[in-house]
Design a protein around this motif. Structure first.
Motif, short mmCIF file in Angstrom:
data_model
loop_
_atom_site.label_atom_id
_atom_site.label_comp_id
_atom_site.label_asym_id
_atom_site.label_seq_id
_atom_site.Cartn_x
_atom_site.Cartn_y
_atom_site.Cartn_z
N VAL A 1 5.98 -64.22 -47.61
CA VAL A 1 4.53 -64.00 -47.78
C VAL A 1 4.03 -64.59 -46.36
O VAL A 1 4.77 -65.40 -45.64
CB VAL A 1 3.81 -65.18 -48.88
N GLN A 2 3.00 -63.84 -45.74
CA GLN A 2 2.50 -63.95 -44.53
C GLN A 2 1.15 -64.95 -44.59
O GLN A 2 0.50 -64.69 -45.21
CB GLN A 2 2.25 -63.04 -43.43
N GLY A 24 -1.09 -59.88 -48.70
CA GLY A 24 -0.11 -58.80 -49.59
C GLY A 24 0.22 -59.53 -50.59
O GLY A 24 1.10 -58.87 -51.47
N ARG A 25 0.29 -60.76 -50.89
CA ARG A 25 0.64 -61.50 -52.32
C ARG A 25 -0.39 -62.21 -52.91
O ARG A 25 -1.39 -62.78 -51.93
CB ARG A 25 1.75 -62.40 -51.92
N ALA A 26 -0.37 -62.42 -54.22
CA ALA A 26 -1.32 -63.04 -54.98
C ALA A 26 -1.09 -64.61 -54.73
O ALA A 26 0.04 -65.16 -55.04
CB ALA A 26 -1.32 -62.58 -56.20
N VAL A 27 -2.08 -65.06 -54.47
CA VAL A 27 -2.20 -66.61 -53.99
C VAL A 27 -2.04 -67.54 -55.29
O VAL A 27 -1.43 -68.32 -55.00
CB VAL A 27 -3.62 -66.89 -53.46
N SER A 28 -2.19 -66.89 -56.45
CA SER A 28 -1.77 -67.49 -57.77
C SER A 28 -0.52 -67.82 -57.97
O SER A 28 -0.11 -68.43 -58.71
CB SER A 28 -2.55 -66.72 -59.04
N ALA A 73 -9.52 -63.79 -55.85
CA ALA A 73 -9.82 -62.46 -55.63
C ALA A 73 -9.58 -61.92 -54.33
O ALA A 73 -9.32 -61.02 -53.89
CB ALA A 73 -11.44 -62.25 -55.75
N LYS A 74 -9.49 -62.85 -53.26
CA LYS A 74 -9.46 -62.84 -51.74
C LYS A 74 -8.10 -63.17 -51.45
O LYS A 74 -7.75 -62.94 -50.11
CB LYS A 74 -10.39 -63.50 -51.05
#
Length: 124
Positions: A1-2, A24-28, A73-74
């Motif tokens: 993840v960046q 590019g990756r879900a923070v969750s 969402a962001k």
């Protein structure tokens, strides 16, 4: 993840919000944290939020002044910094890991992904 984060310049007593996006990756999927570092000192823990958003932790020095939050969402994590002091001046880093279960959330060694760091300057 960046991880990418943005800071800035503010006067003492003022507020600033840092943002960090998990490109590019879900923070969750990640435990997220903020650390800061000043010249000649080790990188220090500021705040953390776990992957579910259900657990939040703060360093004693920022409790009551800083708030960590996230927007799934962001795919972003924020650090709202209020009542800033000159001693808050530092380079702030966003960090992440994918650990599940307990871990030492305040230890920088626990985090696998780091942003480039962003300078926050609090003028007196």
């Amino acid at each position: 993840v960046q991880l990418q984060a943005w800071g800035g310049l503010v006067q003492a007593g003022g507020s600033l919000r840092l943002s960090c996006v998990t490109s590019g990756r879900a923070v969750s999927g990640y435990n997220m944290a903020w650390f800061h570092q000043t010249p000649g000192k080790e990188r220090e823990f500021v705040a953390a939020i776990n992957w579910s958003g259900g657990n939040i932790y703060y360093a004693d020095s920022v409790k009551g002044r800083f708030t960590i939050s996230r927007d799934t969402a962001k795919n972003a994590v924020y650090l709202q910094m209020n009542s800033l002091k000159p001693e808050d001046t530092a380079v702030y880093y966003c960090a992440a890991n994918r650990r599940r279960g307990s871990f030492t959330y305040y230890a920088r060694q626990e985090y696998d992904y780091w942003g480039q760091g962003t300078l926050v300057t609090v003028s007196s």
